[in-house]
Design a protein around this motif. Structure first.
Motif: not given
Length: 85
Positions: A31-50
């Motif tokens: 369950s935590q790995i699923d949550d971390l995978s989603e957070l990683r995707a958000r981080y990568q998107t933000a890293d490109k958008d910022i």
């Protein structure tokens, strides 16, 4: 396939199922790995958008707008405001 063969197969599967041990820690980790995978995707998107958003914010800064108006040296930008009728 004979009824006896099917019955043996069912029994074998039931035996295998009864030997399965549920690992609560592994389930929690999954369950935590699923949550971390989603957070990683958000981080990568933000890293490109910022950087793009930071560049856009710089364009919208007072200094950026004055530069676009050809008045980068203006010390009192409020002088450039027009009265609305």
């Amino acid at each position: 396939m004979k009824l006896q063969d099917v019955s043996n197969s069912v029994r074998t599967v039931e035996d295998e199922i009864s030997r399965i041990v549920v690992n609560a820690a592994a389930l929690e980790a999954a369950s935590q790995i699923d949550d971390l995978s989603e957070l990683r995707a958000r981080y990568q998107t933000a890293d490109k958008d910022i950087p793009k958003l930071a560049g856009r914010a710089a364009e919208l800064s007072i200094e950026g707008l004055l530069l676009q108006l050809g008045r980068p040296e203006e010390t009192t930008p409020e002088r450039l405001l027009l009265d609305a009728p």
